[in-house]
Design a protein around this motif. Structure first.
Motif, PDB file in Angstrom:
ATOM      1  N   MET A  72       0.830  -1.196   0.000  1.00 34.92           N
ATOM      2  CA  MET A  72       0.000   0.000   0.000  1.00 34.92           C
ATOM      3  C   MET A  72       0.869   1.253   0.000  1.00 34.92           C
ATOM      4  O   MET A  72       2.063   1.180   0.263  1.00 34.92           O
ATOM      5  CB  MET A  72      -0.949   0.000   1.196  1.00 34.92           C
ATOM      6  CG  MET A  72      -0.260   0.016   2.542  1.00 34.92           C
ATOM      7  SD  MET A  72      -1.344  -0.331   3.948  1.00 34.92           S
ATOM      8  CE  MET A  72      -2.726   0.700   3.649  1.00 34.92           C
ATOM      9  N   ASP A  73       0.260   2.362  -0.269  1.00 31.10           N
ATOM     10  CA  ASP A  73       0.955   3.645  -0.275  1.00 31.10           C
ATOM     11  C   ASP A  73       1.318   4.033   1.156  1.00 31.10           C
ATOM     12  O   ASP A  73       0.475   3.946   2.049  1.00 31.10           O
ATOM     13  CB  ASP A  73       0.035   4.703  -0.893  1.00 31.10           C
ATOM     14  CG  ASP A  73       0.719   6.023  -1.055  1.00 31.10           C
ATOM     15  OD1 ASP A  73       0.831   6.769  -0.054  1.00 31.10           O
ATOM     16  OD2 ASP A  73       1.151   6.324  -2.181  1.00 31.10           O
ATOM     17  N   PRO A  74       2.562   4.474   1.402  1.00 37.49           N
ATOM     18  CA  PRO A  74       2.950   4.859   2.760  1.00 37.49           C
ATOM     19  C   PRO A  74       2.111   6.013   3.313  1.00 37.49           C
ATOM     20  O   PRO A  74       1.899   6.106   4.517  1.00 37.49           O
ATOM     21  CB  PRO A  74       4.421   5.266   2.642  1.00 37.49           C
ATOM     22  CG  PRO A  74       4.802   5.150   1.224  1.00 37.49           C
ATOM     23  CD  PRO A  74       3.666   4.570   0.465  1.00 37.49           C
ATOM     24  N   GLY A  75       1.613   6.854   2.414  1.00 37.96           N
ATOM     25  CA  GLY A  75       0.783   7.976   2.852  1.00 37.96           C
ATOM     26  C   GLY A  75      -0.482   7.530   3.563  1.00 37.96           C
ATOM     27  O   GLY A  75      -0.968   8.212   4.467  1.00 37.96           O
ATOM     28  N   VAL A  76      -1.005   6.391   3.175  1.00 36.70           N
ATOM     29  CA  VAL A  76      -2.217   5.862   3.824  1.00 36.70           C
ATOM     30  C   VAL A  76      -1.921   5.564   5.294  1.00 36.70           C
ATOM     31  O   VAL A  76      -2.712   5.912   6.183  1.00 36.70           O
ATOM     32  CB  VAL A  76      -2.730   4.601   3.090  1.00 36.70           C
ATOM     33  CG1 VAL A  76      -3.862   3.945   3.855  1.00 36.70           C
ATOM     34  CG2 VAL A  76      -3.157   4.950   1.682  1.00 36.70           C
ATOM     35  N   LEU A  77      -0.780   4.935   5.551  1.00 31.36           N
ATOM     36  CA  LEU A  77      -0.407   4.615   6.934  1.00 31.36           C
ATOM     37  C   LEU A  77      -0.189   5.879   7.757  1.00 31.36           C
ATOM     38  O   LEU A  77      -0.666   5.994   8.888  1.00 31.36           O
ATOM     39  CB  LEU A  77       0.871   3.769   6.958  1.00 31.36           C
ATOM     40  CG  LEU A  77       0.793   2.378   6.371  1.00 31.36           C
ATOM     41  CD1 LEU A  77       2.177   1.750   6.301  1.00 31.36           C
ATOM     42  CD2 LEU A  77      -0.133   1.509   7.189  1.00 31.36           C
ATOM     43  N   VAL A  78       0.513   6.836   7.167  1.00 32.30           N
ATOM     44  CA  VAL A  78       0.809   8.084   7.893  1.00 32.30           C
ATOM     45  C   VAL A  78      -0.478   8.853   8.171  1.00 32.30           C
ATOM     46  O   VAL A  78      -0.712   9.295   9.304  1.00 32.30           O
ATOM     47  CB  VAL A  78       1.809   8.941   7.095  1.00 32.30           C
ATOM     48  CG1 VAL A  78       1.972  10.311   7.730  1.00 32.30           C
ATOM     49  CG2 VAL A  78       3.148   8.232   6.978  1.00 32.30           C
ATOM     50  N   ARG A  79      -1.332   8.994   7.158  1.00 35.20           N
ATOM     51  CA  ARG A  79      -2.592   9.715   7.371  1.00 35.20           C
ATOM     52  C   ARG A  79      -3.456   9.046   8.432  1.00 35.20           C
ATOM     53  O   ARG A  79      -4.040   9.701   9.290  1.00 35.20           O
ATOM     54  CB  ARG A  79      -3.370   9.832   6.064  1.00 35.20           C
ATOM     55  CG  ARG A  79      -2.897  10.971   5.198  1.00 35.20           C
ATOM     56  CD  ARG A  79      -3.838  11.209   4.010  1.00 35.20           C
ATOM     57  NE  ARG A  79      -3.898  10.088   3.095  1.00 35.20           N
ATOM     58  CZ  ARG A  79      -3.011   9.831   2.147  1.00 35.20           C
ATOM     59  NH1 ARG A  79      -1.976  10.620   1.990  1.00 35.20           N
ATOM     60  NH2 ARG A  79      -3.147   8.800   1.355  1.00 35.20           N
ATOM     61  N   ALA A  80      -3.519   7.719   8.387  1.00 37.12           N
ATOM     62  CA  ALA A  80      -4.328   6.998   9.374  1.00 37.12           C
ATOM     63  C   ALA A  80      -3.808   7.242  10.781  1.00 37.12           C
ATOM     64  O   ALA A  80      -4.586   7.429  11.718  1.00 37.12           O
ATOM     65  CB  ALA A  80      -4.340   5.498   9.054  1.00 37.12           C
ATOM     66  N   ALA A  81      -2.501   7.251  10.936  1.00 36.78           N
ATOM     67  CA  ALA A  81      -1.918   7.487  12.266  1.00 36.78           C
ATOM     68  C   ALA A  81      -2.154   8.915  12.719  1.00 36.78           C
ATOM     69  O   ALA A  81      -2.483   9.163  13.882  1.00 36.78           O
ATOM     70  CB  ALA A  81      -0.419   7.186  12.256  1.00 36.78           C
TER      71      ALA A  81
END
Length: 86
Positions: A72-81
């Motif tokens: 998955m896109d790393p931005g998804v993880l960062v935004r979710a956090a």
């Protein structure tokens, strides 16, 4: 001579939330154990457990490794956090 006191690692909000996000995606997208994820990332199970519990700081290189493992896109993880959502 006394031995030095061990200090507890401070758990800050972002690390806690990122750990929760990692645990969520590990269980629901990766569908594997901490050990399976650790093997895929070249980490130890203890590293994964520490990140999931918010005890270990997460670096950009870790975010990229998680994103690759979860495909998955790393931005998804960062935004979710940052948003506190999964």
């Amino acid at each position: 001579m006394t031995s030095p006191k061990r200090t507890k690692r401070r758990r800050d909000g972002v690390n806690i939330r990122f750990g929760e996000v990692v645990a969520y995606y590990r269980l629901h997208k990766f569908e594997g154990t901490q050990q399976m994820l650790a093997d895929k990332m070249g980490k130890t199970r203890a590293n994964i457990a520490s990140i999931e519990s918010g005890r270990q700081r997460v670096y950009l290189s870790d975010v990229l490794l998680f994103a690759k493992a979860f495909n998955m896109d790393p931005g998804v993880l960062v935004r979710a956090a940052l948003e506190g959502s999964k």
